[in-house]
Design a protein around this motif. Sequence first.
Motif, PDB file in Angstrom:
ATOM      1  N   THR A 251      25.195  17.896 -28.280  1.00  0.00           N
ATOM      2  CA  THR A 251      24.166  18.825 -28.852  1.00  0.00           C
ATOM      3  C   THR A 251      23.380  19.230 -27.642  1.00  0.00           C
ATOM      4  O   THR A 251      23.065  20.446 -27.394  1.00  0.00           O
ATOM      5  N   ASP A 252      22.774  18.444 -26.907  1.00  0.00           N
ATOM      6  CA  ASP A 252      22.273  18.644 -25.670  1.00  0.00           C
ATOM      7  C   ASP A 252      23.054  19.584 -24.694  1.00  0.00           C
ATOM      8  O   ASP A 252      22.384  20.671 -24.260  1.00  0.00           O
ATOM      9  N   THR A 253      24.390  19.487 -24.405  1.00  0.00           N
ATOM     10  CA  THR A 253      25.192  20.316 -23.594  1.00  0.00           C
ATOM     11  C   THR A 253      25.132  21.622 -24.296  1.00  0.00           C
ATOM     12  O   THR A 253      25.056  22.589 -23.493  1.00  0.00           O
ATOM     13  N   ASN A 254      25.327  21.900 -25.543  1.00  0.00           N
ATOM     14  CA  ASN A 254      25.293  23.152 -26.280  1.00  0.00           C
ATOM     15  C   ASN A 254      24.206  23.866 -26.125  1.00  0.00           C
ATOM     16  O   ASN A 254      23.912  25.320 -26.073  1.00  0.00           O
ATOM     17  N   ASN A 255      22.857  23.006 -25.903  1.00  0.00           N
ATOM     18  CA  ASN A 255      21.765  23.611 -25.757  1.00  0.00           C
ATOM     19  C   ASN A 255      21.285  23.928 -24.390  1.00  0.00           C
ATOM     20  O   ASN A 255      20.036  24.350 -23.824  1.00  0.00           O
TER      21      ASN A 255
END
Length: 467
Positions: free
Chosen positions: A414-418
Amino acid sequence: MSSSISTPNPRTGLRIADLVAPAQDVPVRWSQLGVSSPAGVVIPSSEDEIIEALESAATNKLQVIPVGGALSPFVPINEKSLLLDMKRFKDISVRTGSVTIGGGSTAGDVIQACAAEGCYTLTPNSNAVGMVGFLLGGGSSPFNGIHGLAADHIISVRIITADGQILTLSQSSTGAEGNLFAALRGAGHGLGVITSVTMPTFRNLSLNMPDDSVWVRRVVFPLTAVDNAATAFLKLQEAGDPRLLSTIMFLRAPPSTPNPGEPIIALTASYYGPLADAERYAAEIFNLELLQSSITATTSTIPLHKMNDGTDFLNAPGGYKQLGNALLRVIDVESIRQGLKAWLHFGDNHHDAKARTIIFWASPTATQNVRRNIFLPADDRAGFLQIFVWYTERSTAEPAEKFMQEMLQIGRGTDTNNGVVARTLPNNQLLGGGIKDIYSEEAVEEIRHVKSLWDGNGLFWSPASSV
């Protein structure tokens, strides 16, 4: 080491050859990955002997590695290494409001010394970890939510530099010495030999815990209840109390249980405060619907100075162990669910790692950065993922590395996608170092600068050497 080290030093009259420990083909440390026979092992009894060792290492073009707890799996040891075993520097002095810790002291040593005086300081969750290495890497402790990272609280450091200077550094240090002190508080590996460090202490009574004991609630689930366990874990974070530390863990049932070796999920809440507050903020873990999907649920209190004892089995030296860590802005149910699948798949394919490979997410890691310390993680990393891989066959090293990278990718999904930049705790870096996934560009530049000022010739092995 060369025969030149047998000549007495004209300044001290010492011969480093007299200090070298008996030859050992390969020293035993917590993990044998990256370990081969060093050039020598020195066990100094004084600061003069440390200086003599540094001078001889420079003459013989060796890299010095100070050793405290011998648990750092990221430090390579080879024929160019001179190990400086600090086990004779273990004096601990507890005074009103502070504790001075010898450079060879472990967390267990410090915890017991402080407990005898009715106080505590900021220590890791393993008794065997060397306190100096812990602090130089930022110092993440169970008290992060209450006090922030330990490195931000260092009062003073006594250090021997590459050129043999003995310095006492503190917040009042200025110029190059001030820069060195700043770097030691979170990026200090490979900048000198720490002979002692002074930390603040806090009275046990300030936590208002019953009998100075931590309230602990653990609920164990079958794998089929992963969504229930993960959801409960995330709801615990919503309580917002910095005294509440919760973890969700994948592990194998220990031999003492009815079904040893069975994969289980353990959800644990630990509360460093009053009993009534513990039950209020951790109410989610008493939810009847949640408990219906569990295997067991227990509540206990553990004396503060014994909180680390339950994980002592993980401190066994030898074998092959790897650590992976991701500081996360977001933890979600999907990443926990996918992590469980990856963990099971790895264990099923590598039986030598099956029983002792553990994965857990934990929160909070609130850093409460008291001063602007560029070497400590940003305050927005609310939790972390820890991967602990332990195996017996050397051939498992490559698949273990791949599994660890897969788990890190899952946890950071999720962090990477954000667009959130990946970050790792310094003491969980990969073997051989490399610090660009640990520090910001500003911090990396300052580490380079401080290293060039105080160890321009690279006498000390440093994780920054690959930057």
